[in-house]
Write an enzyme that holds these catalytic residues in place. Structure first.
Site, PDB file in Angstrom:
ATOM      1  CG  HIS A  19      -1.897  -1.041   1.382  1.00 58.45           C
ATOM      2  ND1 HIS A  19      -1.979  -1.860   2.470  1.00 58.45           N
ATOM      3  CD2 HIS A  19      -2.894  -1.440   0.540  1.00 58.45           C
ATOM      4  CE1 HIS A  19      -2.975  -2.716   2.319  1.00 58.45           C
ATOM      5  NE2 HIS A  19      -3.548  -2.487   1.153  1.00 58.45           N
ATOM      6  CB  SER A 130      -4.130  -6.702   4.603  1.00 61.68           C
ATOM      7  OG  SER A 130      -3.733  -5.473   4.073  1.00 61.68           O
TER       8      SER A 130
HETATM    9  P1  ADP Z   1      -9.558  -3.876  -0.822  1.00 60.05           P
HETATM   10  O1  ADP Z   1     -10.436  -4.488   0.201  1.00 60.05           O
HETATM   11  O2  ADP Z   1     -10.148  -2.731  -1.537  1.00 60.05           O
HETATM   12  O3  ADP Z   1      -8.876  -4.859  -1.744  1.00 60.05           O
HETATM   13  P2  ADP Z   1      -6.979  -3.440   0.315  1.00 60.05           P
HETATM   14  O4  ADP Z   1      -6.586  -2.630   1.463  1.00 60.05           O
HETATM   15  O5  ADP Z   1      -6.617  -4.865   0.348  1.00 60.05           O
HETATM   16  O6  ADP Z   1      -8.501  -3.208   0.085  1.00 60.05           O
HETATM   17  O7  ADP Z   1      -6.343  -2.798  -0.954  1.00 60.05           O
HETATM   18  C1  ADP Z   1      -6.559  -1.472  -1.312  1.00 60.05           C
HETATM   19  C2  ADP Z   1      -5.908  -1.230  -2.632  1.00 60.05           C
HETATM   20  O8  ADP Z   1      -4.510  -1.456  -2.494  1.00 60.05           O
HETATM   21  C3  ADP Z   1      -6.367  -2.182  -3.749  1.00 60.05           C
HETATM   22  O9  ADP Z   1      -6.358  -1.456  -4.952  1.00 60.05           O
HETATM   23  C4  ADP Z   1      -5.299  -3.236  -3.775  1.00 60.05           C
HETATM   24  O10 ADP Z   1      -5.162  -3.790  -5.060  1.00 60.05           O
HETATM   25  C5  ADP Z   1      -4.080  -2.412  -3.413  1.00 60.05           C
HETATM   26  N1  ADP Z   1      -3.030  -3.229  -2.818  1.00 60.05           N
HETATM   27  C6  ADP Z   1      -3.108  -4.048  -1.750  1.00 60.05           C
HETATM   28  N2  ADP Z   1      -1.934  -4.660  -1.513  1.00 60.05           N
HETATM   29  C7  ADP Z   1      -1.083  -4.214  -2.474  1.00 60.05           C
HETATM   30  C8  ADP Z   1       0.280  -4.499  -2.811  1.00 60.05           C
HETATM   31  N3  ADP Z   1       0.998  -5.396  -2.139  1.00 60.05           N
HETATM   32  N4  ADP Z   1       0.791  -3.858  -3.851  1.00 60.05           N
HETATM   33  C9  ADP Z   1       0.053  -2.983  -4.562  1.00 60.05           C
HETATM   34  N5  ADP Z   1      -1.220  -2.679  -4.331  1.00 60.05           N
HETATM   35  C10 ADP Z   1      -1.787  -3.297  -3.299  1.00 60.05           C
END
Ligand code: ADP
Length: 162
Positions: A19, A130
């Site tokens: 993130h 996560s």
């Molecule tokens: P959601 O429930 O919307 O998937 P997340 O917090 O898991 O929420 O992710 C929020 C955003 O961050 C999404 O666009 C997801 O693809 C991106 N994201 C999560 N982990 C990573 C990572 N390791 N690298 C790049 N983007 C990520």
């Protein structure tokens, strides 16, 4: 010149280096970034809204154009309310694509003035999410290389009461 505000929505349960990579890239591309915790998803989070917010605020304080918020309801309504015009999403792998494609086109249909932009993290974070971190931390694995120190400490407190 027109200032562009971008909204980066997610669950952030907890925020990882993946993130943070996306936040850092966005911070250099747009005038203001609102990292916002989506509250009305089907997911049952491990960290409370306050805990997730506290971690996000702590790990993004080095970026002076990043603020942290949360929202309920439709994402496009929130984006309009914040006078933003861009939604940021991270793309890790092909498996993210189908869902992101559907959401992005739906949001465009609902509100054509908002554009979703996808950013790819450094390849070393492409496998990170996560839920993997939560699972590893629950088994007391060392997750220091996946999350900022502040988040690492919070995970330790959660699972080991330290
Ligand atoms: P959601 O429930 O919307 O998937 P997340 O917090 O898991 O929420 O992710 C929020 C955003 O961050 C999404 O666009 C997801 O693809 C991106 N994201 C999560 N982990 C990573 C990572 N390791 N690298 C790049 N983007 C990520």
């Amino acid at each position: 010149m027109k200032k562009i505000t971008a909204v980066y929505p997610g669950t952030f349960d907890p925020v990882t280096y993946g993130h943070l990579d996306i936040i850092e890239r966005s911070s250099s591309l747009f005038d203001k970034i609102i990292v916002t915790i989506a509250l009305n998803t089907n997911k049952i989070p491990m960290f409370t809204k306050e805990e997730r917010k506290d971690m996000l605020v702590n790990v993004t304080k080095k970026f002076d154009n990043v603020v942290v918020d949360d929202f309920n309801g439709l994402l496009v309504d929130y984006v309009l309310k914040k006078k933003a015009s861009v939604i940021i999403r991270g793309l890790r792998e092909i498996s993210d694509f189908e869902h992101e494609f559907q959401m992005s086109l739906t949001n465009r249909k609902l509100e054509p003035s908002i554009t979703t932009i996808f950013l790819m993290p450094n390849e070393k974070y492409t496998y990170l999410n996560s839920s993997l971190i939560r699972e590893l931390a629950s088994f007391k694995a060392d997750v220091k290389c996946f999350v900022p120190v502040y988040v690492f400490k919070k995970l330790k407190q959660k699972f080991e009461g330290e």
